[in-house]
Write a protein that holds these residues in place. Structure first.
Motif, PDB file in Angstrom:
ATOM      1  N   SER A  66      -0.125   0.222   2.520  1.00  0.00           N
ATOM      2  CA  SER A  66       0.494  -0.615   1.489  1.00  0.00           C
ATOM      3  C   SER A  66       1.054  -1.921   2.096  1.00  0.00           C
ATOM      4  O   SER A  66       0.976  -2.148   3.300  1.00  0.00           O
ATOM      5  CB  SER A  66       1.623   0.145   0.796  1.00  0.00           C
ATOM      6  N   ARG A  67       1.662  -2.729   1.216  1.00  0.00           N
ATOM      7  CA  ARG A  67       2.204  -4.020   1.629  1.00  0.00           C
ATOM      8  C   ARG A  67       3.240  -3.918   2.758  1.00  0.00           C
ATOM      9  O   ARG A  67       3.561  -4.914   3.393  1.00  0.00           O
ATOM     10  CB  ARG A  67       2.861  -4.722   0.453  1.00  0.00           C
TER      11      ARG A  67
ATOM     12  N   ARG B 187      10.048   6.538  -7.923  1.00  0.00           N
ATOM     13  CA  ARG B 187      10.848   6.391  -9.150  1.00  0.00           C
ATOM     14  C   ARG B 187      12.197   7.114  -9.029  1.00  0.00           C
ATOM     15  O   ARG B 187      12.979   7.118  -9.973  1.00  0.00           O
ATOM     16  CB  ARG B 187      10.094   6.967 -10.354  1.00  0.00           C
TER      17      ARG B 187
ATOM     18  N   ARG C  63       9.294  -0.250  -5.753  1.00  0.00           N
ATOM     19  CA  ARG C  63       8.111  -0.732  -5.021  1.00  0.00           C
ATOM     20  C   ARG C  63       8.374  -0.755  -3.511  1.00  0.00           C
ATOM     21  O   ARG C  63       9.494  -1.021  -3.062  1.00  0.00           O
ATOM     22  CB  ARG C  63       7.758  -2.159  -5.460  1.00  0.00           C
ATOM     23  N   ILE C  64       7.289  -0.572  -2.794  1.00  0.00           N
ATOM     24  CA  ILE C  64       7.269  -0.658  -1.332  1.00  0.00           C
ATOM     25  C   ILE C  64       6.821  -2.063  -0.948  1.00  0.00           C
ATOM     26  O   ILE C  64       5.872  -2.575  -1.576  1.00  0.00           O
ATOM     27  CB  ILE C  64       6.259   0.388  -0.779  1.00  0.00           C
ATOM     28  N   PRO C  65       7.399  -2.736   0.027  1.00  0.00           N
ATOM     29  CA  PRO C  65       8.358  -2.242   0.999  1.00  0.00           C
ATOM     30  C   PRO C  65       9.808  -2.545   0.610  1.00  0.00           C
ATOM     31  O   PRO C  65      10.077  -3.377  -0.259  1.00  0.00           O
ATOM     32  CB  PRO C  65       8.007  -3.060   2.241  1.00  0.00           C
TER      33      PRO C  65
ATOM     34  N   GLU D 243      10.919  -6.752  -1.758  1.00  0.00           N
ATOM     35  CA  GLU D 243       9.909  -7.817  -1.935  1.00  0.00           C
ATOM     36  C   GLU D 243       9.430  -8.298  -0.555  1.00  0.00           C
ATOM     37  O   GLU D 243      10.189  -8.913   0.212  1.00  0.00           O
ATOM     38  CB  GLU D 243      10.425  -9.016  -2.752  1.00  0.00           C
ATOM     39  N   SER D 244       8.159  -8.044  -0.301  1.00  0.00           N
ATOM     40  CA  SER D 244       7.627  -8.372   1.037  1.00  0.00           C
ATOM     41  C   SER D 244       7.784  -9.865   1.355  1.00  0.00           C
ATOM     42  O   SER D 244       8.120 -10.225   2.495  1.00  0.00           O
ATOM     43  CB  SER D 244       6.158  -7.946   1.156  1.00  0.00           C
TER      44      SER D 244
ATOM     45  N   GLU E  15       0.605 -13.085  -2.554  1.00  0.00           N
ATOM     46  CA  GLU E  15       1.035 -12.143  -3.598  1.00  0.00           C
ATOM     47  C   GLU E  15       0.191 -12.288  -4.874  1.00  0.00           C
ATOM     48  O   GLU E  15      -0.093 -11.295  -5.540  1.00  0.00           O
ATOM     49  CB  GLU E  15       2.525 -12.321  -3.924  1.00  0.00           C
TER      50      GLU E  15
ATOM     51  N   GLN F 271      -4.101  -5.074  -6.624  1.00  0.00           N
ATOM     52  CA  GLN F 271      -3.379  -3.905  -7.132  1.00  0.00           C
ATOM     53  C   GLN F 271      -3.969  -3.449  -8.469  1.00  0.00           C
ATOM     54  O   GLN F 271      -4.134  -2.253  -8.720  1.00  0.00           O
ATOM     55  CB  GLN F 271      -1.916  -4.280  -7.298  1.00  0.00           C
TER      56      GLN F 271
HETATM   57  N1  LIG Z   1       5.767  -8.178  -4.970  1.00  0.00           N
HETATM   58  C1  LIG Z   1       6.100  -6.915  -4.363  1.00  0.00           C
HETATM   59  C2  LIG Z   1       5.052  -5.883  -4.762  1.00  0.00           C
HETATM   60  C3  LIG Z   1       5.352  -4.520  -4.189  1.00  0.00           C
HETATM   61  C4  LIG Z   1       4.348  -3.470  -4.624  1.00  0.00           C
HETATM   62  O1  LIG Z   1       3.819  -3.488  -5.754  1.00  0.00           O
HETATM   63  N2  LIG Z   1       4.121  -2.516  -3.731  1.00  0.00           N
HETATM   64  C5  LIG Z   1       3.224  -1.409  -4.060  1.00  0.00           C
HETATM   65  C6  LIG Z   1       2.621  -0.845  -2.767  1.00  0.00           C
HETATM   66  S1  LIG Z   1       1.569  -2.021  -1.982  1.00  0.00           S
HETATM   67  C7  LIG Z   1       3.994  -0.318  -4.742  1.00  0.00           C
HETATM   68  O2  LIG Z   1       5.113  -0.039  -4.360  1.00  0.00           O
HETATM   69  N3  LIG Z   1       3.408   0.320  -5.740  1.00  0.00           N
HETATM   70  C8  LIG Z   1       4.016   1.391  -6.435  1.00  0.00           C
HETATM   71  C9  LIG Z   1       3.950   1.215  -7.922  1.00  0.00           C
HETATM   72  O3  LIG Z   1       3.356   0.235  -8.395  1.00  0.00           O
HETATM   73  O4  LIG Z   1       4.467   2.083  -8.618  1.00  0.00           O
HETATM   74  C10 LIG Z   1       6.152  -7.090  -2.843  1.00  0.00           C
HETATM   75  O5  LIG Z   1       5.440  -7.947  -2.332  1.00  0.00           O
HETATM   76  O6  LIG Z   1       6.927  -6.374  -2.174  1.00  0.00           O
END
Ligand SMILES: N[C@@H](CCC(=O)N[C@@H](CS)C(=O)NCC(=O)O)C(=O)O
Length: 216
Positions: free
Chosen positions: A10-11, A39, A51-53, A64-65, A99, A106
């Protein structure tokens, strides 16, 4: 010690790689995209959108990465042009471009991999996203032609952007993008990238080399 909240593939790899480039030690706390734990109240206290990270560092948590990358480069004073310098706007553009591209990826991941049953997928949306991804790749290809890195020298913008490459070539074939392919090889040769990949725990998202867009 800093703690990076991470999912393999992941990010969070962007941040792990940047921390390796900066020589900053970090512990990893591994989460899953599919078991519902993102969640949980515990995780949402760290990253409100789940969301990660998220990165615990310097006595606080940052999510937010892109924000993490900006914070790290500003506080460590490395791997980004100084605020107000001529190259700063380029740096910011490509940080955010990364992004834009990751959000398309995504959506393609969701449709090709996570959404079940298959009949829930929207083929018109998948086709639109594939075209939108190709547009971003054409822009990146043009930008990288004749240069080694996103900016004049290697920078944190490369950590943000190069993370996307593995995913983009799973939806749009690499032929026609020689500058991106050569850039990927330069990234893969970086010792800090190799160290980050070794720690990152592989990829938990993709099971196919390429995801063909069918009319189904
Ligand atoms: N804009 C956020 C996006 C973060 C994001 O969407 N991360 C994904 C993993 S790459 C995630 O946590 N997905 C889980 C979900 O959508 O429920 C960032 O850059 O940190």
């Amino acid at each position: 010690m800093s703690v990076l909240h991470h999912v393999p593939g992941s990010r969070s790899l962007r941040v792990l790689w940047l921390l390796e480039e900066l020589g900053e030690p970090v512990d990893l706390r591994i989460w899953s995209l599919t078991d519902g734990s993102l969640r949980s109240p515990e995780f949402r206290a760290l990253s409100p959108a789940g969301r990660i990270p998220a990165l615990e560092i310097d006595g606080r948590v940052i999510f937010e990465s892109g924000a993490i990358v900006e914070y790290l480069t500003e506080t460590r004073g490395r791997l980004a042009p100084a605020p107000g310098s001529a190259e700063r706007a380029d740096f910011l553009e490509w940080l955010h471009f990364a992004e834009t591209q990751a959000n398309i990826l995504q959506s393609l991941n969701i449709h090709h991999i996570f959404l079940r049953p298959e009949s829930a997928r929207s083929v018109p949306l998948m086709r639109l996203d594939t075209k939108r991804l190709a547009v971003t790749m054409q822009a990146l290809e043009a930008h990288l032609t004749g240069r080694n890195w996103i900016l004049r020298d290697f920078s944190a913008a490369d950590c943000m952007l190069a993370f996307n490459i593995d995913a983009m070539f799973r939806f749009v074939r690499a032929e026609g993008f020689p500058a991106i392919a050569a850039y990927r090889a330069r990234v893969q040769a970086r010792p800090a990238y190799q160290r980050a990949l070794e720690r990152a725990g592989g990829d938990t998202i993709y099971t196919q080399e390429f995801y063909e867009l069918t009319d189904g």
